[in-house]
Design an enzyme around this catalytic site. Sequence first.
Site, PDB file in Angstrom:
ATOM      1  N   HIS A  72     110.384  54.672 -40.552  1.00  0.00           N
ATOM      2  CA  HIS A  72     109.648  53.598 -39.827  1.00  0.00           C
ATOM      3  C   HIS A  72     108.670  52.702 -40.380  1.00  0.00           C
ATOM      4  O   HIS A  72     107.280  53.127 -41.187  1.00  0.00           O
ATOM      5  CB  HIS A  72     109.539  54.234 -38.556  1.00  0.00           C
ATOM      6  CG  HIS A  72     109.533  55.285 -37.586  1.00  0.00           C
ATOM      7  ND1 HIS A  72     109.473  55.534 -36.085  1.00  0.00           N
ATOM      8  CD2 HIS A  72     110.754  55.247 -37.620  1.00  0.00           C
ATOM      9  CE1 HIS A  72     110.895  56.508 -36.035  1.00  0.00           C
ATOM     10  NE2 HIS A  72     111.650  55.933 -37.028  1.00  0.00           N
ATOM     11  N   TYR A 201     103.627  53.514 -28.323  1.00  0.00           N
ATOM     12  CA  TYR A 201     101.986  54.238 -28.174  1.00  0.00           C
ATOM     13  C   TYR A 201     101.799  52.718 -26.472  1.00  0.00           C
ATOM     14  O   TYR A 201     101.454  51.573 -26.535  1.00  0.00           O
ATOM     15  CB  TYR A 201     100.872  53.522 -28.707  1.00  0.00           C
ATOM     16  CG  TYR A 201     100.806  54.324 -30.141  1.00  0.00           C
ATOM     17  CD1 TYR A 201     101.421  54.203 -31.069  1.00  0.00           C
ATOM     18  CD2 TYR A 201     100.084  55.387 -30.108  1.00  0.00           C
ATOM     19  CE1 TYR A 201     101.826  54.819 -31.913  1.00  0.00           C
ATOM     20  CE2 TYR A 201     100.281  56.073 -30.779  1.00  0.00           C
ATOM     21  CZ  TYR A 201     101.074  56.447 -31.337  1.00  0.00           C
ATOM     22  OH  TYR A 201     100.888  56.940 -33.184  1.00  0.00           O
ATOM     23  N   PRO A 293      94.901  63.209 -32.153  1.00  0.00           N
ATOM     24  CA  PRO A 293      95.619  62.934 -32.479  1.00  0.00           C
ATOM     25  C   PRO A 293      97.078  61.423 -32.356  1.00  0.00           C
ATOM     26  O   PRO A 293      97.278  61.158 -33.023  1.00  0.00           O
ATOM     27  CB  PRO A 293      97.196  64.199 -31.570  1.00  0.00           C
ATOM     28  CG  PRO A 293      96.294  64.361 -30.552  1.00  0.00           C
ATOM     29  CD  PRO A 293      94.713  64.275 -30.331  1.00  0.00           C
ATOM     30  N   LYS A 297      97.261  62.361 -37.645  1.00  0.00           N
ATOM     31  CA  LYS A 297      96.567  61.919 -39.163  1.00  0.00           C
ATOM     32  C   LYS A 297      96.213  63.320 -39.571  1.00  0.00           C
ATOM     33  O   LYS A 297      95.942  63.228 -40.357  1.00  0.00           O
ATOM     34  CB  LYS A 297      95.395  61.115 -39.243  1.00  0.00           C
ATOM     35  CG  LYS A 297      95.336  59.887 -38.707  1.00  0.00           C
ATOM     36  CD  LYS A 297      96.124  58.843 -40.744  1.00  0.00           C
ATOM     37  CE  LYS A 297      95.775  57.700 -40.232  1.00  0.00           C
ATOM     38  NZ  LYS A 297      96.932  57.164 -41.370  1.00  0.00           N
ATOM     39  N   TYR A 385      97.088  53.322 -40.406  1.00  0.00           N
ATOM     40  CA  TYR A 385      98.259  54.067 -39.865  1.00  0.00           C
ATOM     41  C   TYR A 385      99.430  54.413 -41.170  1.00  0.00           C
ATOM     42  O   TYR A 385      99.642  55.475 -41.130  1.00  0.00           O
ATOM     43  CB  TYR A 385      99.359  53.121 -38.784  1.00  0.00           C
ATOM     44  CG  TYR A 385      99.844  54.022 -38.374  1.00  0.00           C
ATOM     45  CD1 TYR A 385      99.333  54.296 -36.471  1.00  0.00           C
ATOM     46  CD2 TYR A 385     101.465  54.935 -38.468  1.00  0.00           C
ATOM     47  CE1 TYR A 385     100.365  55.408 -36.012  1.00  0.00           C
ATOM     48  CE2 TYR A 385     101.902  55.308 -37.410  1.00  0.00           C
ATOM     49  CZ  TYR A 385     101.295  55.406 -36.199  1.00  0.00           C
ATOM     50  OH  TYR A 385     102.458  56.042 -35.588  1.00  0.00           O
TER      51      TYR A 385
HETATM   52  P1  FAD Z   1      97.492  74.781 -40.214  1.00  0.00           P
HETATM   53  O1  FAD Z   1      98.101  73.636 -39.936  1.00  0.00           O
HETATM   54  O2  FAD Z   1      96.176  75.136 -38.625  1.00  0.00           O
HETATM   55  O3  FAD Z   1      97.578  75.853 -40.589  1.00  0.00           O
HETATM   56  C1  FAD Z   1      96.601  77.266 -41.190  1.00  0.00           C
HETATM   57  C2  FAD Z   1      97.227  78.636 -41.458  1.00  0.00           C
HETATM   58  O4  FAD Z   1      96.100  79.499 -41.819  1.00  0.00           O
HETATM   59  C3  FAD Z   1      98.239  78.941 -40.909  1.00  0.00           C
HETATM   60  O5  FAD Z   1      99.249  78.791 -41.302  1.00  0.00           O
HETATM   61  C4  FAD Z   1      97.763  80.014 -39.888  1.00  0.00           C
HETATM   62  O6  FAD Z   1      98.243  81.127 -39.596  1.00  0.00           O
HETATM   63  C5  FAD Z   1      96.608  80.668 -41.021  1.00  0.00           C
HETATM   64  N1  FAD Z   1      95.475  81.632 -40.963  1.00  0.00           N
HETATM   65  C6  FAD Z   1      94.756  80.948 -39.733  1.00  0.00           C
HETATM   66  N2  FAD Z   1      94.095  81.555 -39.339  1.00  0.00           N
HETATM   67  C7  FAD Z   1      94.065  83.277 -41.097  1.00  0.00           C
HETATM   68  C8  FAD Z   1      93.535  83.979 -40.442  1.00  0.00           C
HETATM   69  N3  FAD Z   1      92.116  84.596 -40.086  1.00  0.00           N
HETATM   70  N4  FAD Z   1      94.272  84.867 -42.679  1.00  0.00           N
HETATM   71  C9  FAD Z   1      94.548  84.099 -43.465  1.00  0.00           C
HETATM   72  N5  FAD Z   1      95.565  83.147 -42.517  1.00  0.00           N
HETATM   73  C10 FAD Z   1      95.292  82.438 -41.176  1.00  0.00           C
HETATM   74  N6  FAD Z   1      98.450  66.121 -35.832  1.00  0.00           N
HETATM   75  C11 FAD Z   1      98.782  64.988 -35.432  1.00  0.00           C
HETATM   76  O7  FAD Z   1      98.821  64.126 -36.888  1.00  0.00           O
HETATM   77  N7  FAD Z   1      99.938  64.671 -34.806  1.00  0.00           N
HETATM   78  C12 FAD Z   1     100.115  66.008 -33.792  1.00  0.00           C
HETATM   79  O8  FAD Z   1     101.383  65.486 -32.672  1.00  0.00           O
HETATM   80  C13 FAD Z   1      99.570  66.860 -34.220  1.00  0.00           C
HETATM   81  N8  FAD Z   1     100.233  68.003 -32.967  1.00  0.00           N
HETATM   82  C14 FAD Z   1      99.781  69.265 -33.152  1.00  0.00           C
HETATM   83  C15 FAD Z   1      99.765  70.127 -32.055  1.00  0.00           C
HETATM   84  C16 FAD Z   1      98.985  71.343 -32.242  1.00  0.00           C
HETATM   85  C17 FAD Z   1      99.278  72.396 -30.993  1.00  0.00           C
HETATM   86  C18 FAD Z   1      98.054  71.493 -32.942  1.00  0.00           C
HETATM   87  C19 FAD Z   1      97.018  72.786 -33.187  1.00  0.00           C
HETATM   88  C20 FAD Z   1      97.614  70.408 -34.092  1.00  0.00           C
HETATM   89  C21 FAD Z   1      98.431  69.301 -34.254  1.00  0.00           C
HETATM   90  N9  FAD Z   1      98.389  68.464 -35.141  1.00  0.00           N
HETATM   91  C22 FAD Z   1      99.098  67.611 -34.961  1.00  0.00           C
HETATM   92  C23 FAD Z   1      97.582  68.568 -36.696  1.00  0.00           C
HETATM   93  C24 FAD Z   1      97.937  69.388 -37.600  1.00  0.00           C
HETATM   94  O9  FAD Z   1      99.049  69.596 -36.939  1.00  0.00           O
HETATM   95  C25 FAD Z   1      97.113  69.908 -38.016  1.00  0.00           C
HETATM   96  O10 FAD Z   1      96.041  68.776 -38.173  1.00  0.00           O
HETATM   97  C26 FAD Z   1      97.900  70.537 -39.894  1.00  0.00           C
HETATM   98  O11 FAD Z   1      98.583  71.643 -39.341  1.00  0.00           O
HETATM   99  C27 FAD Z   1      96.572  70.635 -40.477  1.00  0.00           C
HETATM  100  O12 FAD Z   1      96.811  71.428 -41.379  1.00  0.00           O
HETATM  101  P2  FAD Z   1      96.039  72.960 -42.003  1.00  0.00           P
HETATM  102  O13 FAD Z   1      96.966  73.035 -43.259  1.00  0.00           O
HETATM  103  O14 FAD Z   1      94.782  72.357 -42.635  1.00  0.00           O
HETATM  104  O15 FAD Z   1      95.856  74.541 -40.949  1.00  0.00           O
HETATM  105  C1  DHB Z   2     103.978  62.065 -33.374  1.00  0.00           C
HETATM  106  C2  DHB Z   2     102.354  62.542 -32.299  1.00  0.00           C
HETATM  107  C3  DHB Z   2     101.773  62.171 -33.247  1.00  0.00           C
HETATM  108  O1  DHB Z   2     100.154  62.680 -32.772  1.00  0.00           O
HETATM  109  C4  DHB Z   2     101.533  60.936 -32.950  1.00  0.00           C
HETATM  110  O2  DHB Z   2     100.626  59.644 -33.033  1.00  0.00           O
HETATM  111  C5  DHB Z   2     102.712  60.082 -33.674  1.00  0.00           C
HETATM  112  C6  DHB Z   2     103.845  60.656 -33.387  1.00  0.00           C
HETATM  113  C7  DHB Z   2     104.758  62.702 -33.474  1.00  0.00           C
HETATM  114  O3  DHB Z   2     104.208  64.280 -33.152  1.00  0.00           O
HETATM  115  O4  DHB Z   2     105.414  62.672 -33.280  1.00  0.00           O
END
Ligand code: FAD
Ligand code: DHB
Length: 391
Positions: A72, A201, A293, A297, A385
């Site tokens: 995009h 948005y 969100p 980021k 962005y």
């Molecule tokens: P995570 O992806 O949370 O990974 C952590 C891992 O550690 C997981 O696999 C988990 O199972 C594991 N874990 C947890 N506890 C333990 C333990 N005790 N022992 C061993 N393993 C463990 N960001 C956006 O930018 N846009 C979005 O639309 C968006 N939507 C989201 C929706 C939801 C429901 C959630 C929860 C988050 C969303 N996010 C979004 C945020 C984004 O997904 C996270 O910032 C990203 O996943 C961060 O990655 P991470 O690897 O730090 O953590």
């Molecule tokens: C998506 C999620 C977001 O939080 C955003 O700002 C843009 C796109 C997505 O899930 O596609």
Amino acid sequence: MRTQVAIIGAGPAGLFLSLLLDRLGIASVIVELHTRDYIENRVRAGLLEYHTVQLMQELGVGGRVALEGLEHGGIELRFNGRGRRIDFRDLAAGKCVTIYAQHEVIKDLAAARLATGKPILFEARNAQLHAIDAERPYVTFHHNGVDERLDCDFIAGCDGFHGISRASVPAGVLTVYERDYPFGWLGILAQAPPASQELIYVHHHRGFALLSMRSPEISRLYLQCAPDEDLSLWPDDRIWSELHKRFATDDGWKLTEGPITQKAVTGMRSFVVEPMQAGRLFLAGDAAHIVPPTGAKGLNLAVADVRVLAAALGHFYSSGSPALLAQYSATCLRRVWKVQRFSWWMTQLLHRFPDNNPFDQRRQLADLDYLTGSRAASQSLAENYVGLPFR
Ligand code: FAD
Ligand code: DHB
């Protein structure tokens, strides 16, 4: 068991770190609470910064994102019933973002990790961190019916916001900075061709809405709701009716509908711990910080952290110097706070606040008018962005 770096969590932070370390010849073991199937199907983010896609290419895991990801070159900001485009390619030196679901990233990274022959220990229960202040920290957990002990030089806490790594740091070491928002997002996946090729948005007096997508056949849509919104009060026809109202324009633009295949409510918060290190434990990604969100980021910031961590560990193992490791937290936090600022700013710009102060509404509209009318202002949005440069 013994390794150089014990990685807790196989999310984006943990998996990217494992591949970065592998490239540097540094051994790691990933300890993950859930099954492979669970982490590869959990619906979450979908927008990858320019640098995140570039890193996937560099690590040799960019094949599918290049084929299936949707590039995009801009977004639309819609307010007062009219859309204005922000052109990233023009404003951010030719850069763009890519739509590619987080769980697809996880599939690509997990496959690459397992292909190296190095382990991801799935379904590792009751992980606990020990001796994080000592030279030889270790992790204990229960795996395949056996109590295991993993000795290591360093622990990377990549286990997300609800993991155990941050909670393992002794009281008084970390300072928490946080802010809750009085709203959440109701997100859906729908089998409906996206009504726009680019993200939209929306600022609307009924509340924020966002159109995104996962493929040319699947729309991803969000609408602002209460933080504890009861999904049972949102049958599909109510969701569509609300989305139509918020996306409505003067020129008769139409949202496409289709069967809803997934629905969930996500709360919103800004959260940072400082420092992102305690002894030989390094926190990365959601374990150390959460952003609302709106700026898309969360995932990208997790990747930025582990780039810094991998470089610092590489420096340590190649030179014996802990200098870069000592700077890990300060280096990451400079970017973390800029991304916090951007995510907060996008959030306060576009959402309806419960007090619905008419002054703030006018101010938001003036901000949007300025942003879409001034090259300087839209360039700042575009630069943030697509992802701030690393140096
Ligand atoms: P995570 O992806 O949370 O990974 C952590 C891992 O550690 C997981 O696999 C988990 O199972 C594991 N874990 C947890 N506890 C333990 C333990 N005790 N022992 C061993 N393993 C463990 N960001 C956006 O930018 N846009 C979005 O639309 C968006 N939507 C989201 C929706 C939801 C429901 C959630 C929860 C988050 C969303 N996010 C979004 C945020 C984004 O997904 C996270 O910032 C990203 O996943 C961060 O990655 P991470 O690897 O730090 O953590
Ligand atoms: C998506 C999620 C977001 O939080 C955003 O700002 C843009 C796109 C997505 O899930 O596609």
